[in-house]
Design a protein around this motif. Sequence first.
Motif, PDB file in Angstrom:
ATOM      1  N   PHE A  57      -7.645  -2.623   4.538  1.00 37.19           N
ATOM      2  CA  PHE A  57      -6.734  -3.185   3.543  1.00 37.19           C
ATOM      3  C   PHE A  57      -5.998  -4.356   4.199  1.00 37.19           C
ATOM      4  O   PHE A  57      -5.205  -4.163   5.119  1.00 37.19           O
ATOM      5  CB  PHE A  57      -5.713  -2.129   3.096  1.00 37.19           C
ATOM      6  CG  PHE A  57      -6.342  -0.876   2.537  1.00 37.19           C
ATOM      7  CD1 PHE A  57      -6.564  -0.736   1.179  1.00 37.19           C
ATOM      8  CD2 PHE A  57      -6.705   0.163   3.377  1.00 37.19           C
ATOM      9  CE1 PHE A  57      -7.150   0.408   0.661  1.00 37.19           C
ATOM     10  CE2 PHE A  57      -7.278   1.322   2.875  1.00 37.19           C
ATOM     11  CZ  PHE A  57      -7.501   1.444   1.516  1.00 37.19           C
TER      12      PHE A  57
ATOM     13  N   TYR B 165     -12.405   5.848  -3.655  1.00 41.06           N
ATOM     14  CA  TYR B 165     -13.605   5.477  -2.896  1.00 41.06           C
ATOM     15  C   TYR B 165     -14.284   6.761  -2.444  1.00 41.06           C
ATOM     16  O   TYR B 165     -13.663   7.599  -1.786  1.00 41.06           O
ATOM     17  CB  TYR B 165     -13.225   4.621  -1.691  1.00 41.06           C
ATOM     18  CG  TYR B 165     -14.389   4.114  -0.867  1.00 41.06           C
ATOM     19  CD1 TYR B 165     -15.011   2.896  -1.181  1.00 41.06           C
ATOM     20  CD2 TYR B 165     -14.860   4.818   0.232  1.00 41.06           C
ATOM     21  CE1 TYR B 165     -16.069   2.423  -0.413  1.00 41.06           C
ATOM     22  CE2 TYR B 165     -15.913   4.341   1.004  1.00 41.06           C
ATOM     23  CZ  TYR B 165     -16.512   3.144   0.674  1.00 41.06           C
ATOM     24  OH  TYR B 165     -17.571   2.662   1.431  1.00 41.06           O
TER      25      TYR B 165
ATOM     26  N   SER C 119      -9.850  -7.228  -4.870  1.00 43.66           N
ATOM     27  CA  SER C 119      -9.004  -8.360  -4.497  1.00 43.66           C
ATOM     28  C   SER C 119      -8.483  -9.022  -5.763  1.00 43.66           C
ATOM     29  O   SER C 119      -8.946  -8.748  -6.876  1.00 43.66           O
ATOM     30  CB  SER C 119      -9.826  -9.359  -3.676  1.00 43.66           C
ATOM     31  OG  SER C 119      -9.097 -10.523  -3.385  1.00 43.66           O
TER      32      SER C 119
ATOM     33  N   LEU D 280       0.853  -1.186   0.000  1.00 36.47           N
ATOM     34  CA  LEU D 280       0.000   0.000   0.000  1.00 36.47           C
ATOM     35  C   LEU D 280       0.892   1.242   0.000  1.00 36.47           C
ATOM     36  O   LEU D 280       1.627   1.493   0.963  1.00 36.47           O
ATOM     37  CB  LEU D 280      -0.898  -0.025   1.236  1.00 36.47           C
ATOM     38  CG  LEU D 280      -1.934   1.096   1.403  1.00 36.47           C
ATOM     39  CD1 LEU D 280      -2.921   1.117   0.241  1.00 36.47           C
ATOM     40  CD2 LEU D 280      -2.662   0.922   2.733  1.00 36.47           C
TER      41      LEU D 280
ATOM     42  N   VAL E 279      -2.524   6.563   0.657  1.00 37.98           N
ATOM     43  CA  VAL E 279      -3.909   6.746   1.091  1.00 37.98           C
ATOM     44  C   VAL E 279      -4.066   8.235   1.356  1.00 37.98           C
ATOM     45  O   VAL E 279      -3.560   8.755   2.360  1.00 37.98           O
ATOM     46  CB  VAL E 279      -4.255   5.928   2.350  1.00 37.98           C
ATOM     47  CG1 VAL E 279      -5.682   6.242   2.801  1.00 37.98           C
ATOM     48  CG2 VAL E 279      -4.110   4.434   2.102  1.00 37.98           C
TER      49      VAL E 279
ATOM     50  N   MET F 145      -3.795  -8.336  -2.217  1.00 38.83           N
ATOM     51  CA  MET F 145      -4.412  -7.454  -1.231  1.00 38.83           C
ATOM     52  C   MET F 145      -5.926  -7.583  -1.340  1.00 38.83           C
ATOM     53  O   MET F 145      -6.458  -7.784  -2.433  1.00 38.83           O
ATOM     54  CB  MET F 145      -3.985  -6.004  -1.461  1.00 38.83           C
ATOM     55  CG  MET F 145      -4.458  -5.037  -0.376  1.00 38.83           C
ATOM     56  SD  MET F 145      -3.929  -3.321  -0.663  1.00 38.83           S
ATOM     57  CE  MET F 145      -2.148  -3.463  -0.520  1.00 38.83           C
ATOM     58  N   ASN F 146      -6.596  -7.483  -0.198  1.00 40.04           N
ATOM     59  CA  ASN F 146      -8.047  -7.530  -0.136  1.00 40.04           C
ATOM     60  C   ASN F 146      -8.551  -6.260   0.531  1.00 40.04           C
ATOM     61  O   ASN F 146      -8.113  -5.918   1.635  1.00 40.04           O
ATOM     62  CB  ASN F 146      -8.507  -8.751   0.661  1.00 40.04           C
ATOM     63  CG  ASN F 146      -7.971 -10.050   0.097  1.00 40.04           C
ATOM     64  OD1 ASN F 146      -8.281 -10.413  -1.035  1.00 40.04           O
ATOM     65  ND2 ASN F 146      -7.137 -10.743   0.864  1.00 40.04           N
ATOM     66  N   ILE F 147      -9.459  -5.555  -0.145  1.00 40.83           N
ATOM     67  CA  ILE F 147      -9.989  -4.295   0.378  1.00 40.83           C
ATOM     68  C   ILE F 147     -11.457  -4.500   0.746  1.00 40.83           C
ATOM     69  O   ILE F 147     -12.259  -4.968  -0.075  1.00 40.83           O
ATOM     70  CB  ILE F 147      -9.848  -3.166  -0.642  1.00 40.83           C
ATOM     71  CG1 ILE F 147      -8.379  -2.995  -1.049  1.00 40.83           C
ATOM     72  CG2 ILE F 147     -10.402  -1.855  -0.076  1.00 40.83           C
ATOM     73  CD1 ILE F 147      -8.155  -1.947  -2.123  1.00 40.83           C
ATOM     74  N   TYR F 148     -11.783  -4.142   1.980  1.00 45.75           N
ATOM     75  CA  TYR F 148     -13.139  -4.302   2.512  1.00 45.75           C
ATOM     76  C   TYR F 148     -13.646  -2.959   3.021  1.00 45.75           C
ATOM     77  O   TYR F 148     -12.869  -2.085   3.425  1.00 45.75           O
ATOM     78  CB  TYR F 148     -13.159  -5.271   3.693  1.00 45.75           C
ATOM     79  CG  TYR F 148     -12.720  -6.681   3.412  1.00 45.75           C
ATOM     80  CD1 TYR F 148     -13.649  -7.688   3.162  1.00 45.75           C
ATOM     81  CD2 TYR F 148     -11.369  -7.025   3.436  1.00 45.75           C
ATOM     82  CE1 TYR F 148     -13.246  -8.998   2.936  1.00 45.75           C
ATOM     83  CE2 TYR F 148     -10.957  -8.325   3.200  1.00 45.75           C
ATOM     84  CZ  TYR F 148     -11.898  -9.312   2.953  1.00 45.75           C
ATOM     85  OH  TYR F 148     -11.484 -10.602   2.735  1.00 45.75           O
ATOM     86  N   THR F 149     -14.963  -2.812   3.065  1.00 45.22           N
ATOM     87  CA  THR F 149     -15.584  -1.696   3.752  1.00 45.22           C
ATOM     88  C   THR F 149     -16.639  -2.240   4.704  1.00 45.22           C
ATOM     89  O   THR F 149     -17.120  -3.369   4.544  1.00 45.22           O
ATOM     90  CB  THR F 149     -16.201  -0.690   2.761  1.00 45.22           C
ATOM     91  OG1 THR F 149     -16.724   0.424   3.479  1.00 45.22           O
ATOM     92  CG2 THR F 149     -17.316  -1.324   1.942  1.00 45.22           C
TER      93      THR F 149
ATOM     94  N   LEU G 208     -12.682   1.602   6.073  1.00 47.69           N
ATOM     95  CA  LEU G 208     -12.056   0.849   4.979  1.00 47.69           C
ATOM     96  C   LEU G 208     -10.945   0.006   5.584  1.00 47.69           C
ATOM     97  O   LEU G 208     -10.210   0.479   6.462  1.00 47.69           O
ATOM     98  CB  LEU G 208     -11.440   1.772   3.940  1.00 47.69           C
ATOM     99  CG  LEU G 208     -12.229   2.223   2.713  1.00 47.69           C
ATOM    100  CD1 LEU G 208     -11.349   3.122   1.861  1.00 47.69           C
ATOM    101  CD2 LEU G 208     -12.746   1.050   1.908  1.00 47.69           C
TER     102      LEU G 208
ATOM    103  N   ILE H 184      -6.222   5.959  -3.383  1.00 44.76           N
ATOM    104  CA  ILE H 184      -5.383   4.841  -2.941  1.00 44.76           C
ATOM    105  C   ILE H 184      -4.487   4.414  -4.091  1.00 44.76           C
ATOM    106  O   ILE H 184      -4.948   4.234  -5.227  1.00 44.76           O
ATOM    107  CB  ILE H 184      -6.287   3.650  -2.526  1.00 44.76           C
ATOM    108  CG1 ILE H 184      -7.245   4.054  -1.405  1.00 44.76           C
ATOM    109  CG2 ILE H 184      -5.456   2.436  -2.144  1.00 44.76           C
ATOM    110  CD1 ILE H 184      -8.617   3.417  -1.526  1.00 44.76           C
TER     111      ILE H 184
END
Length: 229
Positions: free
Chosen positions: A224, A67, A147, A40, A43, A160-164, A222, A115
């Motif tokens: 990461f 985002y 992802s 990363l 940001v 990498m996995n990005i979640y909210t 968010l 990002i």
Amino acid sequence: MIKKIDHQLMGRFHNSWLNTYYHFSFGDYYDAEKMHYGMLRVVNDDTIQPLSGFDLHSHKNMEILTYVVQGECTHRDNEREQTLKRGMMQLMSAGTGIVHSEVNMQDSLLRMIQIWIYPNELDLTPDYQLAALPWHERYNRWLLIASQRDEAPLHLHQDMNIYTCELSDAAEIELKVMPLRQVYLVVLEGRVRIEDMLFDAHDGAKIDESTRLKAASWAHVLMFEMAKL
């Protein structure tokens, strides 16, 4: 280890149309200890005044995501024009090169998180993806947005996995960190508690152990999740 990144100590940029918190070194803000976290790289928490924004500019060899937290962002490149609204995310795989603009065409504020992620391969063919997911799908649960995994709405060229997640007042959620993995968390809105630490909007957190998030009020975050380098 859980380390709070206080937004009051972050790099800042402010002019007539842009107000930004830099989680990592960017532009004229440089801190050798804040160059990246895993893969990363950037940001940036940007608030943009009405009828202004980032004019056409270019990138290469970076996964670039936007985002939207508040308002609307108008994206333009040489192939498309898209409008991103609250909770939507776009991914530009810059690869061999892209030119784009991100502008607030509305009469109200735009807040968006920009990002940058290092790709796992250079000089890819440029690509654009957009995810518009129902807001309720992130209510008190982790919603996967981006992802390498096939089920993700946006496909990243990186491990990498990005979640909210949106947490209702006093709700808790598990944040699981597997061995040799780590997490960077951004509190977008509201406040959360992690163990005995309170995190406000704009704060970040470096996390390399499983823990729990509890909303100190309604919260929007968010996350990461990535491999350790």
